[in-house]
Design a protein around this motif. Structure first.
Motif, PDB file in Angstrom:
ATOM      1  N   SER A   1      17.591 -22.146 -17.555  1.00  0.00           N
ATOM      2  CA  SER A   1      16.961 -20.824 -17.663  1.00  0.00           C
ATOM      3  C   SER A   1      17.183 -19.926 -16.450  1.00  0.00           C
ATOM      4  O   SER A   1      17.433 -18.735 -16.607  1.00  0.00           O
ATOM      5  CB  SER A   1      15.455 -20.971 -17.868  1.00  0.00           C
ATOM      6  OG  SER A   1      15.217 -21.571 -19.098  1.00  0.00           O
TER       7      SER A   1
ATOM      8  N   GLY B   1      25.151 -23.283 -32.673  1.00  0.00           N
ATOM      9  CA  GLY B   1      23.706 -23.313 -32.466  1.00  0.00           C
ATOM     10  C   GLY B   1      23.168 -21.964 -32.036  1.00  0.00           C
ATOM     11  O   GLY B   1      23.526 -21.462 -30.969  1.00  0.00           O
TER      12      GLY B   1
ATOM     13  N   VAL C   1      17.557 -21.505 -28.708  1.00  0.00           N
ATOM     14  CA  VAL C   1      17.203 -20.787 -27.473  1.00  0.00           C
ATOM     15  C   VAL C   1      18.424 -20.661 -26.560  1.00  0.00           C
ATOM     16  O   VAL C   1      18.770 -19.566 -26.100  1.00  0.00           O
ATOM     17  CB  VAL C   1      16.068 -21.548 -26.744  1.00  0.00           C
ATOM     18  CG1 VAL C   1      15.698 -20.845 -25.459  1.00  0.00           C
ATOM     19  CG2 VAL C   1      14.865 -21.691 -27.647  1.00  0.00           C
ATOM     20  N   VAL C   2      19.110 -21.787 -26.326  1.00  0.00           N
ATOM     21  CA  VAL C   2      20.247 -21.775 -25.391  1.00  0.00           C
ATOM     22  C   VAL C   2      21.387 -20.919 -25.946  1.00  0.00           C
ATOM     23  O   VAL C   2      21.941 -20.070 -25.242  1.00  0.00           O
ATOM     24  CB  VAL C   2      20.736 -23.220 -25.118  1.00  0.00           C
ATOM     25  CG1 VAL C   2      22.007 -23.213 -24.291  1.00  0.00           C
ATOM     26  CG2 VAL C   2      19.654 -24.021 -24.409  1.00  0.00           C
TER      27      VAL C   2
ATOM     28  N   GLU D   1      20.561 -17.223 -25.629  1.00  0.00           N
ATOM     29  CA  GLU D   1      20.578 -16.731 -24.244  1.00  0.00           C
ATOM     30  C   GLU D   1      22.023 -16.564 -23.761  1.00  0.00           C
ATOM     31  O   GLU D   1      22.372 -15.561 -23.130  1.00  0.00           O
ATOM     32  CB  GLU D   1      19.779 -17.672 -23.332  1.00  0.00           C
ATOM     33  CG  GLU D   1      18.276 -17.603 -23.633  1.00  0.00           C
ATOM     34  CD  GLU D   1      17.382 -18.423 -22.703  1.00  0.00           C
ATOM     35  OE1 GLU D   1      16.169 -18.306 -22.839  1.00  0.00           O
ATOM     36  OE2 GLU D   1      17.893 -19.180 -21.848  1.00  0.00           O
TER      37      GLU D   1
ATOM     38  N   GLU E   1      25.207 -21.171 -36.968  1.00  0.00           N
ATOM     39  CA  GLU E   1      23.908 -21.856 -37.004  1.00  0.00           C
ATOM     40  C   GLU E   1      23.735 -22.581 -38.340  1.00  0.00           C
ATOM     41  O   GLU E   1      23.821 -21.963 -39.395  1.00  0.00           O
ATOM     42  CB  GLU E   1      22.784 -20.827 -36.783  1.00  0.00           C
ATOM     43  CG  GLU E   1      21.389 -21.334 -37.053  1.00  0.00           C
ATOM     44  CD  GLU E   1      21.023 -22.606 -36.285  1.00  0.00           C
ATOM     45  OE1 GLU E   1      21.123 -22.614 -35.056  1.00  0.00           O
ATOM     46  OE2 GLU E   1      20.653 -23.604 -36.945  1.00  0.00           O
ATOM     47  N   ALA E   2      23.474 -23.893 -38.251  1.00  0.00           N
ATOM     48  CA  ALA E   2      23.384 -24.710 -39.472  1.00  0.00           C
ATOM     49  C   ALA E   2      22.189 -24.315 -40.349  1.00  0.00           C
ATOM     50  O   ALA E   2      22.279 -24.355 -41.579  1.00  0.00           O
ATOM     51  CB  ALA E   2      23.292 -26.185 -39.092  1.00  0.00           C
TER      52      ALA E   2
ATOM     53  N   VAL F   1      28.879 -26.503 -38.258  1.00  0.00           N
ATOM     54  CA  VAL F   1      30.180 -26.853 -37.668  1.00  0.00           C
ATOM     55  C   VAL F   1      30.447 -28.331 -37.932  1.00  0.00           C
ATOM     56  O   VAL F   1      29.598 -29.182 -37.632  1.00  0.00           O
ATOM     57  CB  VAL F   1      30.179 -26.548 -36.155  1.00  0.00           C
ATOM     58  CG1 VAL F   1      31.440 -27.083 -35.493  1.00  0.00           C
ATOM     59  CG2 VAL F   1      30.046 -25.049 -35.926  1.00  0.00           C
TER      60      VAL F   1
ATOM     61  N   GLY G   1      21.254 -28.400 -28.911  1.00  0.00           N
ATOM     62  CA  GLY G   1      20.071 -29.185 -28.571  1.00  0.00           C
ATOM     63  C   GLY G   1      20.271 -29.974 -27.287  1.00  0.00           C
ATOM     64  O   GLY G   1      21.368 -29.980 -26.710  1.00  0.00           O
TER      65      GLY G   1
ATOM     66  N   VAL H   1       9.343 -18.707 -24.233  1.00  0.00           N
ATOM     67  CA  VAL H   1      10.094 -17.477 -23.958  1.00  0.00           C
ATOM     68  C   VAL H   1      11.563 -17.684 -24.289  1.00  0.00           C
ATOM     69  O   VAL H   1      12.125 -18.736 -23.987  1.00  0.00           O
ATOM     70  CB  VAL H   1       9.981 -17.071 -22.461  1.00  0.00           C
ATOM     71  CG1 VAL H   1      10.760 -15.793 -22.202  1.00  0.00           C
ATOM     72  CG2 VAL H   1       8.537 -16.895 -22.025  1.00  0.00           C
TER      73      VAL H   1
END
Ligand code: NAI
Length: 477
Positions: free
Chosen positions: A58, A193, A196-197, A200, A216-217, A250, A283, A362
């Motif tokens: 982060s 994916g 969150v990651v 960002e 995104e699956a 993917v 993840g 967040v």
């Protein structure tokens, strides 16, 4: 390798990420002889405290996002202000260097703080031998020693998960750590994916000019977020140029002629995509491999999470686990910090349980997304009678003045008691605004309490007041 004699401590902490560091400081404050062991090294081979959160998570990400926002603003937004700048160019290595300097400075301050508190900072890899002993191998692999302690706190964090048939080489197919250190701008970038990651990272590289595609699956976008907010976020992010493909799983990727060829499946069948770089952000997994010797008998679940009870105790007496290592609550730095402090105080005989229900979350995108408490969809699915109030940022004076009007504040209360059950914010600096929401919920506030709390004008936080005000009796919904 030489072997040194045994040293004894009250508390040994393995891992100096946010959780381990906070725990070490609190242990020292409580008068324990404390050692904190960590083996993170930067690219130059120097020891750095702060773990993945600071060095590759982060903090690194928000530091780069700040630079990316500035660059994007200069290229796209400032003409509206009557400001014209010419010949704006991007020096990516310098931008990455600034990020690394920010991280190094924070890490340096952390190291000084350990010294200041009389904590032994041991730069080494540690392995739990039994309930009282830790084997320590120095990062240069020259010295091996065994340390003993009355209490041991495991805090080794998590690392990015891998995908079958998507081999990470950190050249063309890269993990989320490498994605914060790119030296050249990829023209076309894909991210596995849209969690969150992924989001960002997409917010950074899209702003710097890379054509960014998120695969995104799941069919739903940001399913953990309140659906009204995630729907609005999807609209805003796609408007910003992000190509978000939902229901896109993917299945494989390989490098051919310095390009990545990706195969993914959606409802329409299998598709092939060619990009310059692929980031895998699907993840994270707990860093529990090799954490304990087999004879230590430390209990893990089938996914590698360390088993803990409600007081962060593992199956071994006087051995605790905190932060991302456990399934207790989400993988969030501030959750780990709370657990670190809790365990230090628990060892000292104090007991102040953590309220996991009021943990803020967040996502550092632009605008940011932050929330605390429950979502509307979860409350409705549970059959709870609720009231919902909201306020759009475009009606907030500060947002209009700054030109950042995307987003909203949404407050959900119990229809019976008016007690706040959840607050969801999408806004510039939502990460700061959410603190008021957490405090309100921590004190079991009602929307009436918030609507009677005076907020300074003009501020973004007025949107929280106004969302609460919209729930007042007699206000037209
Ligand atoms: P995540 O679980 O949030 O998202 C990963 C996404 O990848 C999921 O939506 C999943 O459906 C998708 N996925 C998995 N396999 C796929 C495939 N083959 N094809 C397409 N999509 C696939 O995980 P993420 O983003 O890596 O974050 C990990 C943890 O770290 C989270 O718990 C998060 O809360 C935490 N974190 C928190 C931050 C923050 O507080 N700002 C920052 C970074 C991480």
């Amino acid at each position: 390798m030489s072997t040194k004699s045994t040293s004894h401590y009250d508390v040994i902490i393995v891992g100096a990420g946010p959780a381990g560091f906070a725990s070490a400081i609190r242990c020292a404050q409580l008068g324990f002889k404390t050692a904190c062991i960590d083996n993170w090294r930067n690219k130059e081979g120097q020891s750095q405290l702060g773990g993945a959160h600071l060095n590759a998570g982060s903090v690194a990400s928000m530091t780069l996002l700040q630079s990316a926002k500035l660059y994007h603003q200069l290229n796209h937004d400032i003409a509206k202000h009557g400001i014209y700048a010419e010949a704006i160019s991007l020096n990516l290595p310098q931008m990455i260097q600034r990020k690394n300097k920010v991280i190094a400075d924070i890490s340096h301050n952390m190291a000084q703080s350990l010294v200041h508190h009389g904590i032994d900072h041991i730069q080494a890899k540690a392995r739990l031998l039994n309930a009282r002993q830790v084997e320590v191998i120095s990062t240069d692999k020259q010295v091996k020693s065994i340390l003993t302690a009355k209490h041991i706190i495991l805090s080794t964090g998590s690392s990015p998960m891998k995908l079958d048939n998507v081999p990470v080489d950190n050249e063309t197919i890269i993990d989320s750590i490498c994605a914060l250190n790119l030296q050249t701008l990829p023209k076309k970038l894909a991210i596995v994916g849209a969690g969150v990651v992924g989001l960002e990272l997409a917010s950074i590289w899209n702003r710097l000019g890379a054509k960014t595609i998120l695969l995104e699956a799941q069919e739903d976008f940001l399913s953990v977020v309140d659906q009204q907010i995630s729907g609005e976020a999807y609209r805003i992010f796609t408007q910003q140029g992000l190509d978000i493909r939902l229901g896109a799983r993917v299945i494989s990727a390989k490098t051919l002629n310095k390009k990545v060829c990706i195969d993914y499946q959606d409802q329409e069948g299998t598709h092939n995509l060619r990009v310059d770089k692929l980031i895998v952000a699907c993840g994270r997994k707990p860093n529990s491999m090799m954490l304990a010797a087999p004879e230590a008998d430390l209990l893990l679940d089938e996914n590698g999470y360390v088993y803990v009870d409600k007081n962060c105790r593992t199956n071994l007496p006087s051995v605790y686990a905190i932060g991302d290592l456990t399934l207790h609550g989400p993988m969030l730095a501030h959750k780990g910090i709370e657990e670190g402090v809790f365990v230090a105080e628990f060892i000292a005989g104090q007991y102040t349980p953590i309220n996991y229900e009021n943990l803020p979350s967040v996502i550092y995108t632009g605008p940011e997304i932050a929330w605390v408490g429950q979502t509307e969809q979860d409350l409705r699915a549970a059959g709870v009678a609720i009231k919902v109030g909201s306020f759009p940022l475009h009606a907030n004076i500060r947002a209009q003045a700054t030109g950042k009007t995307d987003g909203m504040v949404k407050i959900i209360t119990s229809a019976a008691s008016d007690k706040i059950l959840g607050i969801h914010i999408m806004s510039t600096l939502a990460s700061e605004l959410i603190a008021e929401a957490v405090l309100a919920m921590e004190f079991s506030a009602s929307s009436e309490d918030l609507s009677r709390t005076i907020h300074a004008r003009p501020t973004l936080s007025e949107a929280i007041h106004d969302a609460a005000f919209s729930l007042k009796q007699g206000v037209m919904q």
